[in-house]
Design an enzyme around this catalytic site. Structure first.
Site, PDB file in Angstrom:
ATOM      1  N   ASP A 224       1.770  -1.842   0.695  1.00  0.00           N
ATOM      2  CA  ASP A 224       2.117  -1.256   1.983  1.00  0.00           C
ATOM      3  C   ASP A 224       3.258  -2.047   2.624  1.00  0.00           C
ATOM      4  OD1 ASP A 224       1.279   0.639   4.227  1.00  0.00           O
ATOM      5  OD2 ASP A 224       1.133  -1.310   5.242  1.00  0.00           O
ATOM      6  N   GLU A 275       5.890   0.428  -0.899  1.00  0.00           N
ATOM      7  CA  GLU A 275       6.387   1.344   0.127  1.00  0.00           C
ATOM      8  C   GLU A 275       7.705   0.791   0.665  1.00  0.00           C
ATOM      9  OE1 GLU A 275       4.900   3.336   4.348  1.00  0.00           O
ATOM     10  OE2 GLU A 275       4.342   1.284   3.839  1.00  0.00           O
TER      11      GLU A 275
END
Length: 496
Positions: A224, A275
């Protein structure tokens, strides 16, 4: 002689069928013989398809593995498995009394949380997934903690050298300029204080967590907010010794500790992507030197085309990412575009399937299909209310059944069958509403986003005869090197 020939042919067919049964689930096998064993995890995931089991509990994933395997997915992605903030009395509504985004507010890096289940639940899910030939990708969140810093584990704070060592010196200043790499990799983003990911004590602690996930059966990780963790040549925070996070957590270097060196287990086998949302100075090509990256600009382009009922071949062909197609994870909808930005929440289920058919039938990119939530009022955008979070949507439950739709299943299996074959992307008769993705002359996916039936003819190396598409059973024919058929409005045909 003729009788002997018939016997030989029959024996050959029986042996071939037996071998096919023997190797089901063992590899991704293209029609040209291009094989990827499931034991080569990195390539098996990269060449396959990922179901994002967003907010599903570990037990829910385990219970649904037969359907996931039947649908042709080769990997599942879990929500973050670490300990996270408990909000609203521990409620499990996706919004309201409990919120999905608490999963992205770590309070410690140990397996298990109140939303998804225990460490033992996680282990059992991984073991079951392996038995179905499905790999497990775990969403990990090292970049920040919950903004409720009082909720962060005291033991964890002590282990990383104290509160001041846990965060970057710039970690509580708000990120204002995404083009500024120092701000982007050290400042607070979205109200979330930025962890000093270069602190060797934190790195040792987080390494124990990811290695524990691997020991339990994880096959890879989705990082993330990856672009907010600095590359080796990015500016250093005053509290950082060196920007070595990515070399360390991709297994290129080891970390020296008081008790010896620690390193990433099975680093050559893991599928790791991050990400890296595209924008000014995102440096996606540089991140791709270490990990696969997200094709966020490509996903946005697809959503824009689908919203106007068009899929132009030229636009579909362009990845819009300096990392190159082989290093991309692709999606039409992510949990952020659905739940956070709300950008994709009003897209119909057909639009999502059409976009997924594009990314799953292409040669490169690793396609991810988001499982939207479901509830009492229906299944997302196609429900009567068309609400973003249908009433009754609960963390831990499975999402809607779109991952099992015949069109999704068909393109998943098409991707396996076409593995290794070149692609050609064209519009039928230059009609921007009808797209064909042809793979090596051996198969084709035809997508009609318009409101009228469209006949088509495409060059094909398939044998003469009649073929039924794998999604709906629509009959097409091949003669004189040409595939003939008709695609109905809002329909996806999968032919091979």
């Amino acid at each position: 002689m003729k009788k002997l020939l018939v016997i030989v042919i029959c024996v050959f067919v029986i042996v071939a069928a037996a071998l096919a049964v023997l190797f089901v689930g063992k590899s991704l096998t293209g029609l040209d013989g291009y094989n990827i064993s499931k034991d080569n995890t990195k390539e098996y995931v990269r060449k396959g398809t990922i179901l994002h089991c967003w907010c599903w509990s570990f037990k829910t994933i385990e219970e649904n593995l037969p359907r996931i395997a039947e649908a042709g997915f080769t990997a599942v992605q879990t929500s973050p498995a670490n300990e996270c903030l408990v909000g609203e009395d521990g409620g499990l509504d996706m919004m309201g009394n409990g919120k999905w985004y608490y999963q992205y507010q770590p309070v410690d890096w140990k397996i298990g949380n109140y939303q998804l289940g225990t460490k033992e639940d996680f282990r059992q899910m991984c073991e079951a997934a392996e038995s179905y030939g499905i790999k497990v990708i775990v969403d990990v969140v090292p970049n920040h903690t919950t903004p409720d810093v009082d909720a962060v584990s005291a033991d964890f704070i002590a282990a990383v050298g104290g509160f001041d060592k846990l965060y970057h010196k710039n970690g509580f200043n708000t990120l204002g300029n995404y083009s500024n790499r120092y701000q982007c990799t050290t400042a607070k983003m979205g109200g979330l204080p930025d962890v000093n990911t270069e602190n060797p004590l934190f790195q040792s602690y987080f390494m124990a967590y990811v290695n524990d996930c691997i020991e339990c059966g994880a096959d890879g990780f989705r990082y993330d907010t990856a672009k907010h963790i600095g590359l080796p040549d990015d500016p250093r925070d005053d509290e950082a010794q060196e920007n070595n996070f990515w070399p360390l957590f991709t297994g290129r270097v080891s970390l020296a500790t008081e008790s010896g060196t620690v390193s990433l287990e099975k680093s050559d086998e893991l599928f790791i992507y991050g990400e890296v949302l595209q924008g000014n100075n995102a440096r996606e090509a540089d991140y791709a030197e270490y990990i696969a990256v997200t094709a966020s600009a490509y996903g946005k382009s697809l959503r824009q085309m689908l919203s106007s009922d068009q899929l132009t071949a030229k636009s579909v062909s362009a990845w819009r990412n300096d990392a190159g197609g082989e290093k991309l994870v692709t999606w039409v909808e992510s949990h952020d575009t659905y739940a956070n930005e709300g950008e994709s929440a009003k897209m119909s289920n057909f639009q999502l399937r059409a976009g997924y058919a594009v990314i799953a039938s292409r040669k490169d990119g690793t396609p991810l299909f988001l499982s939207r939530p479901t509830g009492r009022s229906g299944a997302g955008a196609d429900s009567e209310e068309g609400v973003q979070f249908p009433a009754g949507s609960r963390i831990g439950n499975a999402g809607n059944d779109e991952f099992f739709h015949p069109e999704v299943v068909a393109v998943n299996k098409f991707r396996k069958a076409m593995c290794g074959l070149d692609e050609e992307i064209v519009n039928i008769d230059d009609n921007p509403q009808v797209l064909a993705i042809v793979r090596g002359g051996k198969g084709v996916v035809v997508i009609n986003v318009g409101d009228e039936s469209v006949p088509f003819e495409l060059p094909s190396d398939l044998w003469w005869g009649t073929y039924k598409d794998k999604a709906h059973g629509v009959e097409c024919s091949v003669s004189f090197g040409t595939l003939h058929g008709t695609v109905a409005p809002k329909q996806i045909l999968v032919i091979y």
